[in-house]
Design a protein around this motif. Structure first.
Motif, PDB file in Angstrom:
ATOM      1  N   ALA A 106      -2.475  -2.108  -3.899  1.00 55.12           N
ATOM      2  CA  ALA A 106      -3.509  -1.576  -3.250  1.00 55.12           C
ATOM      3  C   ALA A 106      -4.104  -0.319  -3.523  1.00 55.12           C
ATOM      4  N   TYR A 107      -2.979   0.733  -3.729  1.00 54.91           N
ATOM      5  CA  TYR A 107      -3.401   1.889  -4.145  1.00 54.91           C
ATOM      6  C   TYR A 107      -4.053   2.043  -5.456  1.00 54.91           C
ATOM      7  N   ASP A 108      -3.473   1.195  -6.342  1.00 49.10           N
ATOM      8  CA  ASP A 108      -4.171   1.306  -7.773  1.00 49.10           C
ATOM      9  C   ASP A 108      -5.705   0.616  -7.761  1.00 49.10           C
ATOM     10  N   ARG A 109      -5.790  -0.516  -6.996  1.00 52.26           N
ATOM     11  CA  ARG A 109      -7.289  -0.548  -6.902  1.00 52.26           C
ATOM     12  C   ARG A 109      -8.082   0.173  -5.970  1.00 52.26           C
ATOM     13  N   CYS A 110      -7.390   0.965  -5.203  1.00 51.30           N
ATOM     14  CA  CYS A 110      -8.109   1.993  -4.414  1.00 51.30           C
ATOM     15  C   CYS A 110      -8.752   3.022  -5.467  1.00 51.30           C
ATOM     16  N   ALA A 111      -7.780   3.812  -6.057  1.00 47.94           N
ATOM     17  CA  ALA A 111      -8.002   4.521  -7.304  1.00 47.94           C
ATOM     18  C   ALA A 111      -9.313   4.068  -8.157  1.00 47.94           C
ATOM     19  N   ALA A 112      -9.077   2.725  -8.542  1.00 44.84           N
ATOM     20  CA  ALA A 112     -10.013   2.239  -9.555  1.00 44.84           C
ATOM     21  C   ALA A 112     -11.303   2.237  -8.995  1.00 44.84           C
ATOM     22  N   ILE A 113     -11.420   1.715  -7.627  1.00 41.63           N
ATOM     23  CA  ILE A 113     -12.898   1.560  -7.022  1.00 41.63           C
ATOM     24  C   ILE A 113     -13.451   2.808  -6.526  1.00 41.63           C
ATOM     25  N   CYS A 114     -12.426   3.618  -5.846  1.00 43.02           N
ATOM     26  CA  CYS A 114     -13.033   4.843  -5.186  1.00 43.02           C
ATOM     27  C   CYS A 114     -13.283   6.382  -6.020  1.00 43.02           C
ATOM     28  N   HIS A 115     -12.306   6.228  -7.021  1.00 38.36           N
ATOM     29  CA  HIS A 115     -12.380   7.368  -8.039  1.00 38.36           C
ATOM     30  C   HIS A 115     -12.336   6.671  -9.535  1.00 38.36           C
ATOM     31  N   PRO A 116     -13.479   6.129  -9.724  1.00 42.58           N
ATOM     32  CA  PRO A 116     -13.410   5.319 -11.193  1.00 42.58           C
ATOM     33  C   PRO A 116     -13.398   6.487 -12.367  1.00 42.58           C
ATOM     34  N   LEU A 117     -14.091   7.596 -12.148  1.00 38.45           N
ATOM     35  CA  LEU A 117     -13.952   8.504 -13.231  1.00 38.45           C
ATOM     36  C   LEU A 117     -12.549   9.279 -13.573  1.00 38.45           C
ATOM     37  N   HIS A 118     -11.868   9.188 -12.546  1.00 36.03           N
ATOM     38  CA  HIS A 118     -10.491   9.955 -12.579  1.00 36.03           C
ATOM     39  C   HIS A 118      -9.391   8.966 -12.711  1.00 36.03           C
ATOM     40  N   TYR A 119      -9.759   7.719 -12.720  1.00 41.57           N
ATOM     41  CA  TYR A 119      -8.771   6.562 -12.474  1.00 41.57           C
ATOM     42  C   TYR A 119      -7.601   6.500 -13.946  1.00 41.57           C
ATOM     43  N   SER A 120      -7.989   6.820 -14.947  1.00 39.07           N
ATOM     44  CA  SER A 120      -7.197   6.879 -16.110  1.00 39.07           C
ATOM     45  C   SER A 120      -6.208   8.112 -16.134  1.00 39.07           C
ATOM     46  N   THR A 121      -6.649   9.243 -15.645  1.00 36.84           N
ATOM     47  CA  THR A 121      -5.817  10.411 -15.328  1.00 36.84           C
ATOM     48  C   THR A 121      -4.859  10.146 -14.287  1.00 36.84           C
TER      49      THR A 121
END
Length: 308
Positions: A117-132
């Protein structure tokens, strides 16, 4: 009587109170087990052999499939044996081992669902910083932490179980060994065990659940702020499968464990046990693959007969 276990084996009651359904239950359980093993093994192979699926989401899905295999394999062979034999007995050590691996896998799955759930939150809420934010090292640390923390927690419960005395009766009112029905059979004090169960329930059932809810709160808020309907649809599709799995798994676990040991109900616990040890591992691969084009493409590449 101190530090002495008089009972050397337990008898798993299973579904012996309904002998007329034995053949039907055996067929259903064997089918569920076969589908669960096949589906989760296919997901593991697809992710392991396809470089395009080396992302955090599929890394965690790989771990989830592994946990599902451990969960269902720790109890299904013995459950199937119990439906064939008139008396399904299990040694004291075997019972504790079954309890350990089942609790380890089930609790790890709860924590992993929060991590996903945290991973999906990071991908949707902060897509530009997701890979980092979700680097390979960080994802590996999260997964290792889930496995290690739950192994340690389960070792505590198994260790506390080993210190108890069992003088008889030895019939476990379930089709596998789990903590609540075993505590009811003990002839020594289970106060410490009950305290640890309450603490585990508070962590896994309340704190962990709240972390998942908070993550989805941020996800929903971000989706609602999107301007285009296409963007909203795409964002929701990336987490809808996980949301279905979370709701299904927590419903079964809450039904089985979030209640005092004194109010233990064998029938309710058996039903919940079927849901989270058999139905959930069976449906998880179907939910993730049927709604995921990348996984289906990887399976077709790995197994050409899937194209038909």
């Amino acid at each position: 009587m101190s530090n002495q276990t008089l009972v050397t084996k337990f008898v798993l009651q299973g579904f012996s109170e309904h002998p007329e359904y034995r053949v039907l239950l055996f067929s259903c359980f064997l089918s569920l087990y076969s589908v669960a093993l096949t589906g989760n093994i296919l997901i593991i192979l697809a992710i392991a052999f396809n470089p395009r699926l080396r992302t955090p989401m599929y890394f965690f899905l790989f771990n989830l499939a592994t946990m599902d295999i451990i969960c269902t394999s720790s109890i299904m062979p013995k459950a199937l044996e119990g439906l064939v034999l008139e008396e399904n007995s299990i040694s004291y050590g075997g019972c504790v081992a079954q309890l350990y691996f089942l609790t380890w896998a089930a609790s790890s799955e709860l924590l992993l669902l929060s991590v996903m759930a945290y991973d999906r939150c990071a991908a949707i809420c902060h897509p530009l910083h997701y890979s980092t934010a979700m680097s390979k090292a960080f994802c590996g640390t999260l997964a290792a932490g889930v496995w290690a923390l739950c192994a340690f927690n389960t070792a505590i419960h198994a260790g506390l179980m080993l210190r108890l005395d069992f003088c008889g009766p030895n019939v476990v009112a379930h089709f596998f060994c789990e903590v609540p029905p075993l505590l009811l059979l003990s002839c020594s004090s289970t106060y410490v065990n009950s305290i640890m169960i309450v603490l585990a329930d508070a962590f896994y059932g309340i704190l962990n659940f709240l972390m998942t809810i908070v993550s989805y709160g941020f996800i929903i808020s971000s989706i609602l702020k999107m301007r285009t309907a296409e963007g909203k649809k795409k964002a929701f599709s990336t987490c809808s499968s996980h949301l279905v799995v979370v709701c299904m798994y927590y419903a079964a676990v809450f039904c089985a464990y979030i209640s005092p040991v004194s109010s233990y109900s064998a029938e309710k616990s058996k039903l919940a046990g079927v849901l989270y040890t058999m139905l959930s591992p069976t449906l998880n691969p179907l939910i993730y693959t049927l709604r995921n084009k990348e996984v289906k493409a990887a399976l077709r590449k790995l197994f050409p007969f899937f194209r038909n």
